[in-house]
Design a protein around this motif. Sequence first.
Motif, mmCIF file in Angstrom:
data_model
loop_
_atom_site.group_PDB
_atom_site.id
_atom_site.type_symbol
_atom_site.label_atom_id
_atom_site.label_comp_id
_atom_site.label_asym_id
_atom_site.label_seq_id
_atom_site.Cartn_x
_atom_site.Cartn_y
_atom_site.Cartn_z
ATOM 1 N N ILE A 138 0.838 -1.202 0.000
ATOM 2 C CA ILE A 138 0.000 0.000 0.000
ATOM 3 C C ILE A 138 0.870 1.248 0.000
ATOM 4 O O ILE A 138 0.516 2.268 -0.622
ATOM 5 N N THR A 139 2.022 1.200 0.632
ATOM 6 C CA THR A 139 2.934 2.346 0.608
ATOM 7 C C THR A 139 3.411 2.621 -0.810
ATOM 8 O O THR A 139 3.423 3.770 -1.274
ATOM 9 N N GLU A 140 3.790 1.573 -1.526
ATOM 10 C CA GLU A 140 4.236 1.740 -2.907
ATOM 11 C C GLU A 140 3.118 2.299 -3.783
ATOM 12 O O GLU A 140 3.355 3.122 -4.677
ATOM 13 N N ALA A 141 1.876 1.873 -3.503
ATOM 14 C CA ALA A 141 0.746 2.382 -4.274
ATOM 15 C C ALA A 141 0.485 3.851 -3.962
ATOM 16 O O ALA A 141 0.210 4.657 -4.861
ATOM 17 N N LEU A 142 0.578 4.227 -2.692
ATOM 18 C CA LEU A 142 0.266 5.598 -2.303
ATOM 19 C C LEU A 142 1.333 6.596 -2.747
ATOM 20 O O LEU A 142 1.050 7.788 -2.896
ATOM 21 N N ALA A 145 4.008 4.341 -7.108
ATOM 22 C CA ALA A 145 4.809 3.343 -7.806
ATOM 23 C C ALA A 145 3.938 2.304 -8.505
ATOM 24 O O ALA A 145 4.323 1.756 -9.545
ATOM 25 N N THR A 146 2.771 2.014 -7.929
ATOM 26 C CA THR A 146 1.828 1.060 -8.524
ATOM 27 C C THR A 146 0.417 1.613 -8.359
ATOM 28 O O THR A 146 0.142 2.356 -7.409
ATOM 29 N N PRO A 147 -0.512 1.249 -9.217
ATOM 30 C CA PRO A 147 -1.889 1.738 -9.076
ATOM 31 C C PRO A 147 -2.604 1.061 -7.912
ATOM 32 O O PRO A 147 -2.398 -0.133 -7.655
ATOM 33 N N LEU A 148 -3.425 1.812 -7.210
ATOM 34 C CA LEU A 148 -4.213 1.223 -6.132
ATOM 35 C C LEU A 148 -5.079 0.083 -6.647
ATOM 36 O O LEU A 148 -5.228 -0.946 -5.990
ATOM 37 N N GLU A 149 -5.652 0.279 -7.837
ATOM 38 C CA GLU A 149 -6.580 -0.722 -8.381
ATOM 39 C C GLU A 149 -5.899 -2.055 -8.656
ATOM 40 O O GLU A 149 -6.570 -3.088 -8.761
ATOM 41 N N LYS A 150 -4.574 -2.053 -8.767
ATOM 42 C CA LYS A 150 -3.842 -3.289 -9.031
ATOM 43 C C LYS A 150 -3.102 -3.808 -7.807
ATOM 44 O O LYS A 150 -2.326 -4.753 -7.892
ATOM 45 N N TYR A 165 -13.423 -4.040 -4.699
ATOM 46 C CA TYR A 165 -12.525 -4.952 -3.989
ATOM 47 C C TYR A 165 -11.456 -5.458 -4.956
ATOM 48 O O TYR A 165 -11.788 -6.053 -5.994
ATOM 49 N N THR A 166 -10.205 -5.224 -4.626
ATOM 50 C CA THR A 166 -9.138 -5.782 -5.453
ATOM 51 C C THR A 166 -8.928 -7.248 -5.063
ATOM 52 O O THR A 166 -9.375 -7.695 -4.009
#
Length: 465
Positions: A138-142, A145-150, A165-166
């Motif tokens: 979640i840190t990388e997404a926020l 670096a990566t999309p939250l949806e993925k 829901y992912t």
Amino acid sequence: MILVAHSFYLRRDRKQFERSKPYAPLATLLAVAILRERGHQVALFDATFEPCTDMFDQCLAELKPAIVLIIEDNFNYLTKMCTEDRRADALHMVAAARSAGARVAVNGPDASDNPRQYLEAGADAVLTGEGELGAKAITEALIGATPLEKTPGLILLDATGQLHYTPPRRQEHALDALPFPAWDLVDVAAYRDTWTQAHGRLSWNMAASRGCPYSCNWCAKPTFGRRYTQRSAASIAEEMARLKRDVAPDHIWFADDIFGMTEDWIAEFAEAVIRRDARIPFMMQSRTNLITERVVTALAAAGAEEVWLGVESGSQRILDAMDKGTQVESVRHATRTLRRHGIRTGWFLQLGYPPEDWEDILLTRDLLRDERPDEIGVSVSYPLPGTVFHDRVVAELGVRRNWRDTDELAMLFQGTFDTAFYRMVRDALHADVGAGMVDELHWHDLARRADAHRSSNPVRMELRA
């Protein structure tokens, strides 16, 4: 800067404040350790001794974190039931962090059960399952670096305001590879002072496993599910040795739902503790059917001084209704075996589980009088979302689905008796244990009240004198 926090303010729960037995937020500290291992700059907000959420607001103003992760301590049973006050504090923290300009994610059973409340309060995402294990992703997404949806294991609000829901996060089985909790960021002195002033010694918390494979139908498993994943005995002994050096607790509470599933693991654990000179008196939880002579011998050698058993009821028909999978006779055997080895016993008792009546309550009382556990914890059945029990009584639930604090003992569904009656039963059971003698006047008064209830209830129950 990443700020990792939790929402348990000890002063906000009168019963827990008076008990003065606070434990450091284990899952929160694991999340910090995992993020630091990845090279992130991390700060901790430990709410435990703070008077109110104002201190969190102040922390936000001082640190100006880019990311705030609210990781509740899922190892602590108090987190699972989530009182109304605790939810209010968590929602305030989410909103405050968002207002301060931080990206926010939150993890805990209540957030997973009621994600919309947390997302609409300002959270970018709700982390399901083991929040500490999702902290890195979640840190990388926020940070983009990566999309939250993925990112697996999240609940989000999509563009239309619907919950999204992912895919679930992969469960972690290599628990020995995880770092030890970030004890260095905790105010150990505050915990030590609180404990020693009230109890004369400091107790600290650990976890040797995650989950429970049994299927008691009132038990929610929102974090770990029905799996049982265990660390190696060597890893636990090594953590105890380091705690002995770095924190110097006088006592350990193993927060596992079940500490040690097999005789072989517990025997190996005892050997590893003795070999490392890591012996610290400890308390743990188990099931009556798992307490054997070999298990108790090994536990005593390792330093066990108290074992809590999920007894629940002295009535076999109530145990069967719960899908407990244990027999009343196993309670007697386990308690007596532990006592022979000098280990104290605690019983968890649960009142009000349908179809419990006065006769079932008396069976519980009589079992307690026969076996004389050293301590008991008494509650009433609490319908937790995701359980068979909740589904059975959901039609009887009103607007209130949670207690205000952990001492409320409120019936949230239509039980055989009302809240006031069960509180009296709780007090009578505690009096029987604490005084070492029975209070027959109290029980006669309860019998009269039960009889009066029957006279106004179409469902007749036979009173045992």
